[in-house]
Design a protein around this motif. Structure first.
Motif, PDB file in Angstrom:
ATOM      1  N   MET A  22       0.854  -1.104  -0.110  1.00  0.00           N
ATOM      2  CA  MET A  22      -0.022  -0.050   0.095  1.00  0.00           C
ATOM      3  C   MET A  22       0.972   1.186   0.039  1.00  0.00           C
ATOM      4  SD  MET A  22      -2.904   1.075   2.746  1.00  0.00           S
ATOM      5  CE  MET A  22      -3.876  -0.219   2.170  1.00  0.00           C
ATOM      6  N   ASP A  23       0.620   2.040  -1.033  1.00  0.00           N
ATOM      7  CA  ASP A  23       1.477   3.215  -1.054  1.00  0.00           C
ATOM      8  C   ASP A  23       1.434   4.305   0.108  1.00  0.00           C
ATOM      9  OD1 ASP A  23      -0.686   5.272  -1.732  1.00  0.00           O
ATOM     10  OD2 ASP A  23      -0.230   4.907  -3.877  1.00  0.00           O
ATOM     11  N   LEU A  24       2.388   5.084   0.268  1.00  0.00           N
ATOM     12  CA  LEU A  24       2.425   6.108   1.450  1.00  0.00           C
ATOM     13  C   LEU A  24       0.997   6.991   1.262  1.00  0.00           C
ATOM     14  CD1 LEU A  24       6.288   6.839   1.519  1.00  0.00           C
ATOM     15  CD2 LEU A  24       4.994   4.985   2.536  1.00  0.00           C
ATOM     16  N   GLU A  25       0.664   7.459   0.236  1.00  0.00           N
ATOM     17  CA  GLU A  25      -0.367   8.457   0.196  1.00  0.00           C
ATOM     18  C   GLU A  25      -1.783   7.740   0.742  1.00  0.00           C
ATOM     19  OE1 GLU A  25      -2.629  10.644  -3.303  1.00  0.00           O
ATOM     20  OE2 GLU A  25      -0.639  10.882  -3.252  1.00  0.00           O
ATOM     21  N   ASN A  26      -1.905   6.349   0.219  1.00  0.00           N
ATOM     22  CA  ASN A  26      -3.313   5.858   0.627  1.00  0.00           C
ATOM     23  C   ASN A  26      -3.030   5.365   2.165  1.00  0.00           C
ATOM     24  OD1 ASN A  26      -4.560   5.776  -1.763  1.00  0.00           O
ATOM     25  ND2 ASN A  26      -3.619   3.588  -2.001  1.00  0.00           N
ATOM     26  N   ALA A  51      -4.947  -7.814  -7.239  1.00  0.00           N
ATOM     27  CA  ALA A  51      -5.270  -8.947  -8.109  1.00  0.00           C
ATOM     28  C   ALA A  51      -4.156  -9.986  -7.512  1.00  0.00           C
ATOM     29  CB  ALA A  51      -4.591  -8.542  -9.495  1.00  0.00           C
ATOM     30  N   GLU A  52      -3.329  -9.869  -6.624  1.00  0.00           N
ATOM     31  CA  GLU A  52      -2.522 -11.040  -6.064  1.00  0.00           C
ATOM     32  C   GLU A  52      -2.697 -10.994  -4.566  1.00  0.00           C
ATOM     33  OE1 GLU A  52       1.549  -9.899  -7.062  1.00  0.00           O
ATOM     34  OE2 GLU A  52       1.175 -10.114  -9.210  1.00  0.00           O
ATOM     35  N   ALA A  53      -2.621 -12.490  -4.177  1.00  0.00           N
ATOM     36  CA  ALA A  53      -2.848 -12.710  -2.783  1.00  0.00           C
ATOM     37  C   ALA A  53      -1.902 -11.873  -1.747  1.00  0.00           C
ATOM     38  CB  ALA A  53      -2.974 -14.404  -2.399  1.00  0.00           C
ATOM     39  N   GLU A  54      -0.542 -11.875  -1.962  1.00  0.00           N
ATOM     40  CA  GLU A  54       0.613 -11.088  -1.350  1.00  0.00           C
ATOM     41  C   GLU A  54       0.414  -9.847  -1.235  1.00  0.00           C
ATOM     42  OE1 GLU A  54       5.268 -11.040  -0.966  1.00  0.00           O
ATOM     43  OE2 GLU A  54       4.352 -12.418  -2.572  1.00  0.00           O
ATOM     44  N   ALA A  55      -0.159  -9.147  -2.245  1.00  0.00           N
ATOM     45  CA  ALA A  55      -0.200  -7.489  -2.208  1.00  0.00           C
ATOM     46  C   ALA A  55      -1.531  -7.414  -1.330  1.00  0.00           C
ATOM     47  CB  ALA A  55      -0.447  -7.251  -3.561  1.00  0.00           C
ATOM     48  N   SER A  56      -2.516  -8.035  -1.690  1.00  0.00           N
ATOM     49  CA  SER A  56      -3.770  -8.032  -0.875  1.00  0.00           C
ATOM     50  C   SER A  56      -3.530  -8.203   0.673  1.00  0.00           C
ATOM     51  CB  SER A  56      -5.043  -8.784  -1.545  1.00  0.00           C
ATOM     52  OG  SER A  56      -5.329  -8.548  -2.731  1.00  0.00           O
ATOM     53  N   GLY A  57      -2.820  -9.249   1.045  1.00  0.00           N
ATOM     54  CA  GLY A  57      -2.539  -9.488   2.176  1.00  0.00           C
ATOM     55  C   GLY A  57      -1.736  -8.494   2.918  1.00  0.00           C
ATOM     56  N   LEU A  58      -0.731  -7.951   2.379  1.00  0.00           N
ATOM     57  CA  LEU A  58       0.023  -6.907   2.726  1.00  0.00           C
ATOM     58  C   LEU A  58      -0.539  -5.656   3.023  1.00  0.00           C
ATOM     59  CD1 LEU A  58       3.088  -5.959   3.422  1.00  0.00           C
ATOM     60  CD2 LEU A  58       3.332  -5.435   1.193  1.00  0.00           C
ATOM     61  N   ALA A  59      -1.721  -5.556   2.023  1.00  0.00           N
ATOM     62  CA  ALA A  59      -2.404  -4.286   2.430  1.00  0.00           C
ATOM     63  C   ALA A  59      -3.338  -4.359   3.729  1.00  0.00           C
ATOM     64  CB  ALA A  59      -3.504  -3.875   1.152  1.00  0.00           C
ATOM     65  N   ALA A  60      -4.031  -5.729   3.875  1.00  0.00           N
ATOM     66  CA  ALA A  60      -4.851  -5.994   4.804  1.00  0.00           C
ATOM     67  C   ALA A  60      -4.126  -5.759   6.322  1.00  0.00           C
ATOM     68  CB  ALA A  60      -5.477  -7.279   4.659  1.00  0.00           C
ATOM     69  N   GLU A  61      -2.741  -6.438   6.230  1.00  0.00           N
ATOM     70  CA  GLU A  61      -1.807  -6.458   7.326  1.00  0.00           C
ATOM     71  C   GLU A  61      -1.729  -4.807   7.815  1.00  0.00           C
ATOM     72  OE1 GLU A  61       2.408  -8.005   8.944  1.00  0.00           O
ATOM     73  OE2 GLU A  61       1.864  -8.143   6.863  1.00  0.00           O
ATOM     74  N   THR A  62      -1.255  -3.777   6.790  1.00  0.00           N
ATOM     75  CA  THR A  62      -1.031  -2.772   7.112  1.00  0.00           C
ATOM     76  C   THR A  62      -2.094  -1.847   7.752  1.00  0.00           C
ATOM     77  OG1 THR A  62       0.519  -2.671   5.153  1.00  0.00           O
ATOM     78  CG2 THR A  62      -0.316  -0.410   6.007  1.00  0.00           C
ATOM     79  N   VAL A  63      -3.415  -2.167   7.453  1.00  0.00           N
ATOM     80  CA  VAL A  63      -4.414  -1.453   7.922  1.00  0.00           C
ATOM     81  C   VAL A  63      -4.910  -2.172   9.371  1.00  0.00           C
ATOM     82  CG1 VAL A  63      -5.245  -0.314   5.962  1.00  0.00           C
ATOM     83  CG2 VAL A  63      -6.395  -2.577   6.714  1.00  0.00           C
ATOM     84  N   SER A  64      -4.358  -3.214   9.485  1.00  0.00           N
ATOM     85  CA  SER A  64      -4.893  -4.017  10.760  1.00  0.00           C
ATOM     86  C   SER A  64      -3.808  -3.912  11.738  1.00  0.00           C
ATOM     87  CB  SER A  64      -4.984  -5.418  10.366  1.00  0.00           C
ATOM     88  OG  SER A  64      -5.263  -6.274  11.766  1.00  0.00           O
ATOM     89  N   THR A  65      -2.464  -4.214  11.476  1.00  0.00           N
ATOM     90  CA  THR A  65      -1.354  -4.346  12.769  1.00  0.00           C
ATOM     91  C   THR A  65      -0.290  -3.154  12.442  1.00  0.00           C
ATOM     92  OG1 THR A  65      -0.223  -6.140  11.356  1.00  0.00           O
ATOM     93  CG2 THR A  65      -1.906  -6.809  13.063  1.00  0.00           C
ATOM     94  N   GLY A  66      -0.318  -2.544  11.221  1.00  0.00           N
ATOM     95  CA  GLY A  66       0.729  -1.585  10.845  1.00  0.00           C
ATOM     96  C   GLY A  66       1.452  -2.049   9.864  1.00  0.00           C
ATOM     97  N   ASP A  67       1.928  -0.967   9.220  1.00  0.00           N
ATOM     98  CA  ASP A  67       2.773  -1.116   8.029  1.00  0.00           C
ATOM     99  C   ASP A  67       4.034  -2.169   8.311  1.00  0.00           C
ATOM    100  OD1 ASP A  67       4.450  -1.229   5.427  1.00  0.00           O
ATOM    101  OD2 ASP A  67       4.458   1.046   5.635  1.00  0.00           O
ATOM    102  N   PRO A  68       4.112  -3.501   7.653  1.00  0.00           N
ATOM    103  CA  PRO A  68       5.287  -4.382   8.154  1.00  0.00           C
ATOM    104  C   PRO A  68       6.622  -3.876   7.539  1.00  0.00           C
ATOM    105  CG  PRO A  68       3.904  -5.191   6.595  1.00  0.00           C
ATOM    106  CD  PRO A  68       3.154  -4.049   6.868  1.00  0.00           C
ATOM    107  N   PHE A  86       7.631  -0.652   7.596  1.00  0.00           N
ATOM    108  CA  PHE A  86       8.096   0.383   8.423  1.00  0.00           C
ATOM    109  C   PHE A  86       8.502   1.645   7.534  1.00  0.00           C
ATOM    110  CE2 PHE A  86       8.290  -2.976  11.417  1.00  0.00           C
ATOM    111  CZ  PHE A  86       7.618  -2.574  12.591  1.00  0.00           C
ATOM    112  N   ALA A  87       7.755   1.790   6.186  1.00  0.00           N
ATOM    113  CA  ALA A  87       8.010   2.666   5.502  1.00  0.00           C
ATOM    114  C   ALA A  87       6.971   3.887   5.261  1.00  0.00           C
ATOM    115  CB  ALA A  87       8.209   2.227   4.140  1.00  0.00           C
ATOM    116  N   GLY A  88       5.869   3.546   6.107  1.00  0.00           N
ATOM    117  CA  GLY A  88       4.826   4.667   5.907  1.00  0.00           C
ATOM    118  C   GLY A  88       4.176   4.996   6.975  1.00  0.00           C
ATOM    119  N   PRO A  89       3.264   5.963   7.030  1.00  0.00           N
ATOM    120  CA  PRO A  89       2.677   6.774   7.971  1.00  0.00           C
ATOM    121  C   PRO A  89       1.737   5.660   9.025  1.00  0.00           C
ATOM    122  CG  PRO A  89       1.754   7.685   6.020  1.00  0.00           C
ATOM    123  CD  PRO A  89       2.618   6.363   5.625  1.00  0.00           C
ATOM    124  N   LEU A  90       1.727   4.523   8.415  1.00  0.00           N
ATOM    125  CA  LEU A  90       1.151   3.374   9.408  1.00  0.00           C
ATOM    126  C   LEU A  90       2.168   2.519   9.841  1.00  0.00           C
ATOM    127  CD1 LEU A  90      -2.089   2.630   7.419  1.00  0.00           C
ATOM    128  CD2 LEU A  90      -1.758   4.354   9.391  1.00  0.00           C
TER     129      LEU A  90
END
Length: 101
Positions: free
Chosen positions: A1-5, A28-45, A47-51
């Motif tokens: 998930m990009d920093l702006e989002n 369109a990919e499981a890994e990318a979708s999972g990373l985005a879900a993780e970011t809004v749930s537990t924080g940006d894994p 450690f590059a963005g506002p979350l």
């Protein structure tokens, strides 16, 4: 998930709180979708963005998980083609992991 989002989601979280928000994904990919879900749930894994280190605890869903909630004509026009070319089961399983489902 990009920093702006990430910043937008944080602003919405600050304005509306956890109970009135869900995050709708369309990757369109499981890994990318999972990373985005993780970011809004537990924080940006990464450690590059506002979350980074900010566990919002938001629930994320992939658009195909909500098929029954969407007007069938709209789903057919906007999403059905994507559903035919992605691994729906893998994406849904990955995203659900971060909802505790």
């Amino acid at each position: 998930m990009d920093l702006e989002n990430q910043a937008r989601i944080k602003e919405l979280f600050d304005k509306y709180g956890k109970d009135d928000l869900i995050v709708l994904l369309g990757g369109a990919e499981a890994e990318a979708s999972g990373l985005a879900a993780e970011t809004v749930s537990t924080g940006d894994p990464t450690f590059a963005g506002p979350l980074a280190g900010v566990p919002l605890g938001l629930k994320a869903y992939h658009i195909v998980e909500l098929k029954d909630e969407i007007n069938p004509d709209v789903y057919e026009e906007q999403i059905a083609m994507m559903e035919m070319v992605i691994d729906v089961d893998a994406i849904c399983a990955e995203v659900a992991t971060y909802r505790g489902a």
